[in-house]
Design a protein around this motif. Structure first.
Motif, short mmCIF file in Angstrom:
data_model
loop_
_atom_site.label_atom_id
_atom_site.label_comp_id
_atom_site.label_asym_id
_atom_site.label_seq_id
_atom_site.Cartn_x
_atom_site.Cartn_y
_atom_site.Cartn_z
N TRP A 32 0.84 -1.20 0.00
CA TRP A 32 0.00 0.00 0.00
C TRP A 32 0.87 1.25 0.00
CZ3 TRP A 32 -0.65 4.11 3.44
CH2 TRP A 32 -1.73 4.97 3.13
N LYS A 33 0.47 2.21 -0.80
CA LYS A 33 1.20 3.47 -0.91
C LYS A 33 0.17 4.59 -0.93
CE LYS A 33 4.48 5.72 -4.02
NZ LYS A 33 5.21 5.59 -5.28
N PRO A 34 0.32 5.58 -0.06
CA PRO A 34 -0.66 6.68 -0.07
C PRO A 34 -0.58 7.45 -1.39
CG PRO A 34 1.19 7.20 1.38
CD PRO A 34 1.38 5.78 0.91
N ASP A 35 -1.73 7.94 -1.83
CA ASP A 35 -1.71 8.76 -3.05
C ASP A 35 -1.64 10.24 -2.66
OD1 ASP A 35 -4.29 9.53 -2.29
OD2 ASP A 35 -5.26 8.21 -3.73
N ASN A 36 -1.66 11.09 -3.64
CA ASN A 36 -1.50 12.54 -3.39
C ASN A 36 -2.66 13.15 -2.62
OD1 ASN A 36 0.99 12.65 -4.63
ND2 ASN A 36 0.11 13.01 -6.65
N GLN A 42 6.68 23.76 16.11
CA GLN A 42 6.48 23.51 14.68
C GLN A 42 5.65 22.24 14.47
OE1 GLN A 42 10.46 23.37 13.08
NE2 GLN A 42 10.26 25.47 12.33
N SER A 43 4.80 22.30 13.49
CA SER A 43 4.00 21.15 13.12
C SER A 43 4.59 20.54 11.85
CB SER A 43 2.56 21.60 12.88
OG SER A 43 1.75 20.50 12.60
N ARG A 44 4.83 19.23 11.87
CA ARG A 44 5.42 18.54 10.72
C ARG A 44 4.65 17.28 10.41
NH1 ARG A 44 11.23 20.19 10.02
NH2 ARG A 44 11.52 21.82 11.55
N MET A 45 4.78 16.82 9.15
CA MET A 45 4.12 15.59 8.75
C MET A 45 4.97 14.87 7.71
SD MET A 45 0.99 17.01 6.38
CE MET A 45 0.43 18.15 7.62
N PHE A 46 4.59 13.62 7.45
CA PHE A 46 5.26 12.81 6.45
C PHE A 46 5.14 13.51 5.10
CE2 PHE A 46 5.52 9.41 3.31
CZ PHE A 46 6.60 8.67 3.78
N ASN A 47 6.19 13.46 4.32
CA ASN A 47 6.22 14.07 2.98
C ASN A 47 6.16 12.95 1.94
OD1 ASN A 47 6.95 15.27 0.53
ND2 ASN A 47 8.25 16.77 1.56
N ILE A 48 5.13 12.93 1.14
CA ILE A 48 4.93 11.84 0.17
C ILE A 48 6.10 11.71 -0.81
CG2 ILE A 48 3.61 13.12 -1.56
CD1 ILE A 48 1.73 10.55 -1.57
N SER A 49 6.82 12.79 -1.06
CA SER A 49 7.97 12.73 -1.99
C SER A 49 9.10 11.86 -1.44
CB SER A 49 8.49 14.13 -2.30
OG SER A 49 9.11 14.70 -1.16
N TRP A 50 9.10 11.61 -0.13
CA TRP A 50 10.13 10.74 0.45
C TRP A 50 10.02 9.32 -0.10
CZ3 TRP A 50 8.94 12.55 6.11
CH2 TRP A 50 9.49 13.83 6.31
N LEU A 51 8.82 8.90 -0.47
CA LEU A 51 8.64 7.55 -1.02
C LEU A 51 9.36 7.39 -2.36
CD1 LEU A 51 4.87 7.03 -0.18
CD2 LEU A 51 6.83 6.03 1.01
#
Length: 184
Positions: A34-38, A50-59
């Protein structure tokens, strides 16, 4: 866990008591992970102010990286499925956790952690095992038993050719001269 989560890497970490898979099932999961989409909404985590989150470009940047919707964190797909040793880390004294048996969620330090992880020996070995596994499953390479059998069959053919011609086989060690050298 139901079958809906079969392709989420979080289903396959040790704490979730993964079901043992045969090679074809493992290959299926690896190919269809499974891979999240945009449009996927990642949860933000606060680090300091600071608020941070996973960056899809890392995949894309790290091909070994996978995100788990179940665990809401990142994992190394090679290490989750192919890491088998008890210990890793400096001096091999501590078991790997983050990215292997526990989700990585510290987005503030993600880039440095991901870069360090891909340089770990246990990661490199797990990646090599994954590549070899894929070659065997995709029938681009025979498994080790078949490779050894073919090698032995080739040696038999070579030995038969040399035996029937009456010439010594240059690929077979001369045991008598070897015995003299070591004093037997």
């Amino acid at each position: 866990m139901t079958n809906n989560y079969k392709y989420d890497i979080g289903t396959h970490i040790k704490k979730n008591k993964p079901v043992r898979m045969n090679d074809l099932e493992l290959a299926d999961v690896l190919k269809n992970l499974w891979k999240p989409d945009n449009t996927y909404t990642f949860e933000a985590k606060t680090f300091g102010n600071q608020s941070r989150m996973f960056n899809i470009s890392w995949l894309e940047r790290w091909s070994w990286l996978a995100f788990s919707n179940i665990e809401k964190g990142a994992f190394c797909k090679y290490c989750v499925f192919f890491y088998k040793c008890e210990y890793a880390g400096k001096g091999m004294h501590s078991p790997p956790t983050s990215l292997v048996t526990q989700p990585f969620c510290n987005w503030k330090h993600a880039i440095s952690i991901f870069n360090n992880h891909q340089n770990n020996e246990y990661h490199k070995f797990s990646q090599l095992k994954a590549v070899e596994f894929s070659k065997i499953i995709d029938q681009k390479q025979n498994d080790i038993i078949v490779q050894m059998h073919k090698r032995n069959e080739n040696y038999k053919k070579i030995n038969l050719q040399h035996t029937s011609s009456g010439q010594p086989n240059p690929n077979t060690p001369n045991t008598r001269s070897e015995e003299r050298r070591v004093g037997k």
